[in-house]
Write an enzyme that holds these catalytic residues in place. Structure first.
Site, short mmCIF file in Angstrom:
data_model
loop_
_atom_site.label_atom_id
_atom_site.label_comp_id
_atom_site.label_asym_id
_atom_site.label_seq_id
_atom_site.Cartn_x
_atom_site.Cartn_y
_atom_site.Cartn_z
N LYS A 13 79.93 17.80 29.05
CA LYS A 13 80.73 17.36 30.21
C LYS A 13 79.93 17.47 31.50
CE LYS A 13 84.01 20.45 29.39
NZ LYS A 13 83.47 21.10 28.16
N ARG A 88 93.06 21.55 30.86
CA ARG A 88 92.74 22.12 29.56
C ARG A 88 93.99 22.49 28.79
NH1 ARG A 88 87.25 24.11 31.12
NH2 ARG A 88 86.38 24.97 29.23
N ARG A 122 71.35 26.76 26.03
CA ARG A 122 71.61 26.20 27.36
C ARG A 122 71.03 27.10 28.46
NH1 ARG A 122 77.40 24.62 29.26
NH2 ARG A 122 77.87 26.74 28.58
N ARG A 152 74.30 31.49 31.02
CA ARG A 152 75.64 31.91 31.44
C ARG A 152 76.11 33.13 30.66
NH1 ARG A 152 79.24 26.50 31.70
NH2 ARG A 152 80.66 27.88 30.55
P1 AP5 Z 1 76.86 20.95 29.18
O1 AP5 Z 1 76.73 19.62 29.86
O2 AP5 Z 1 76.60 22.19 29.95
O3 AP5 Z 1 78.26 21.03 28.36
P2 AP5 Z 1 79.73 21.31 28.91
O4 AP5 Z 1 80.65 20.43 28.11
O5 AP5 Z 1 79.78 21.21 30.38
O6 AP5 Z 1 79.90 22.80 28.39
P3 AP5 Z 1 80.60 24.06 29.10
O7 AP5 Z 1 80.19 25.27 28.30
O8 AP5 Z 1 80.33 24.06 30.56
O9 AP5 Z 1 82.08 23.78 28.82
P4 AP5 Z 1 83.22 24.80 28.84
O10 AP5 Z 1 84.35 23.89 28.85
O11 AP5 Z 1 83.20 25.81 27.77
O12 AP5 Z 1 82.88 25.69 30.14
P5 AP5 Z 1 83.50 25.69 31.61
O13 AP5 Z 1 82.47 26.11 32.55
O14 AP5 Z 1 84.23 24.44 31.86
O15 AP5 Z 1 75.85 20.88 27.90
C1 AP5 Z 1 75.75 21.96 26.99
C2 AP5 Z 1 74.33 22.01 26.41
O16 AP5 Z 1 74.13 20.87 25.60
C3 AP5 Z 1 73.21 22.00 27.46
O17 AP5 Z 1 72.17 22.80 27.01
C4 AP5 Z 1 72.79 20.51 27.53
O18 AP5 Z 1 71.44 20.37 27.91
C5 AP5 Z 1 73.05 20.07 26.09
N1 AP5 Z 1 73.48 18.66 25.98
C6 AP5 Z 1 74.37 18.02 26.79
N2 AP5 Z 1 74.54 16.75 26.37
C7 AP5 Z 1 73.74 16.60 25.28
C8 AP5 Z 1 73.50 15.50 24.39
N3 AP5 Z 1 74.10 14.32 24.56
N4 AP5 Z 1 72.63 15.71 23.36
C9 AP5 Z 1 72.02 16.92 23.18
N5 AP5 Z 1 72.20 17.98 24.00
C10 AP5 Z 1 73.08 17.83 25.03
O19 AP5 Z 1 84.59 26.86 31.48
C11 AP5 Z 1 84.20 28.20 31.30
C12 AP5 Z 1 85.42 29.11 31.25
O20 AP5 Z 1 86.15 29.02 32.50
C13 AP5 Z 1 86.47 28.78 30.18
O21 AP5 Z 1 86.14 29.37 28.92
C14 AP5 Z 1 87.73 29.39 30.79
O22 AP5 Z 1 87.77 30.78 30.63
C15 AP5 Z 1 87.56 29.08 32.28
N6 AP5 Z 1 88.15 27.77 32.67
C16 AP5 Z 1 87.48 26.68 33.13
N7 AP5 Z 1 88.32 25.67 33.36
C17 AP5 Z 1 89.57 26.13 33.05
C18 AP5 Z 1 90.85 25.53 33.06
N8 AP5 Z 1 91.04 24.25 33.43
N9 AP5 Z 1 91.91 26.29 32.66
C19 AP5 Z 1 91.74 27.58 32.31
N10 AP5 Z 1 90.56 28.20 32.24
C20 AP5 Z 1 89.46 27.48 32.61
MG MG Z 2 80.21 22.58 31.95
#
Ligand code: AP5
Ligand code: MG
Length: 205
Positions: A13, A88, A122, A152
């Site tokens: 994402k 989410r 990552r 992270r």
């Molecule tokens: P990356 O682009 O970083 O993936 P991402 O989908 O953004 O992954 P996140 O871990 O950020 O998602 P998440 O939803 O768990 O975390 P968030 O910060 O939102 O890519 C990942 C890796 O893959 C990288 O190394 C990249 O280089 C590689 N990659 C990317 N695309 C690729 C491809 N096409 N091919 C190969 N490799 C690729 O949330 C964290 C925490 O915050 C949650 O667990 C929760 O506790 C809280 N939180 C956040 N939002 C909410 C919400 N709305 N409600 C409640 N709690 C929330």
């Molecule tokens: Mg992310």
């Protein structure tokens, strides 16, 4: 234009949002990034969010939505927003419907075994937020701005497994909720190919 990026942890994402930002002049709002900023600044929201994030649980809807509403008041959102990792839960989606028009929902579809391979590699730039993976980038500083990369806190196997379970249970039901605006892309392709297919879809919209 307001877009939602929907997908499991590590589905790409953040990587896709950064490419779409510049193409469509939109602002990326990642609720995960907003929580991490709050944690860094030691705010009340940050202290509370950390307890959930460390376990891979969702932060309560009321806290998340209030934080998002505040962010949406800023001027830079006028041209449109890429919601990265929000909503989410169905509850969050219903609340979003009341405050913003969602034009398209992009689902990044990546099998969980691929996600498990991506997760420990990552690395994120501490200054500009650029995202890397050690499988394709072995340096410890950012190619764009030269700042150090970091891993992270929630990128550990135990938390990741729980994040995937939480995704299946709480977030995947949104795929049906948004069925009328949904575009599903195979996220297990080169990031440039993922970007091209989403770009072509959005240009037709
Ligand atoms: P990356 O682009 O970083 O993936 P991402 O989908 O953004 O992954 P996140 O871990 O950020 O998602 P998440 O939803 O768990 O975390 P968030 O910060 O939102 O890519 C990942 C890796 O893959 C990288 O190394 C990249 O280089 C590689 N990659 C990317 N695309 C690729 C491809 N096409 N091919 C190969 N490799 C690729 O949330 C964290 C925490 O915050 C949650 O667990 C929760 O506790 C809280 N939180 C956040 N939002 C909410 C919400 N709305 N409600 C409640 N709690 C929330
Ligand atoms: Mg992310």
């Amino acid at each position: 234009m307001n877009i939602i990026l929907l997908g499991a942890p590590f589905s790409g994402k953040g990587t896709l949002a950064k490419k779409l930002n510049s193409e469509f002049n939109l602002v990326q709002i990642s609720t995960g990034d907003l929580f991490r900023e709050n944690i860094k600044n030691g705010t009340k929201v940050g202290l509370l969010a950390k307890q959930y994030m460390d376990k891979g649980e969702l932060v309560p809807d009321s806290v998340t939505v209030t934080m998002l509403e505040e962010r949406l008041k800023k001027n830079d959102c006028k041209n449109g927003v890429i919601f990265d990792g929000f909503p989410r839960t169905i509850e969050q989606a219903k609340m979003l419907d009341k405050i913003a028009k969602v034009d398209a929902v992009i689902e990044l579809d990546v099998p969980f075994d691929i996600i498990r391979r991506r997760c420990l590699g990552r690395r994120v730039c501490s200054k500009c937020g650029e995202i890397y993976n050690t499988s394709t980038y072995s340096k410890t500083t950012c190619a764009k701005c030269g700042s150090p990369l970091f891993q992270r806190d929630d990128d550990n196997l135990e938390t990741v497994n729980n994040r995937l379970e939480v995704y299946k249970k709480m977030t995947a039901p949104l795929i049906n909720f948004y069925t009328d605006r949904l575009f599903t892309v195979d996220g297990n392709q080169n990031p440039e190919i993922v970007f091209e297919s989403v770009k072509n879809f959005l240009k037709k919209e």
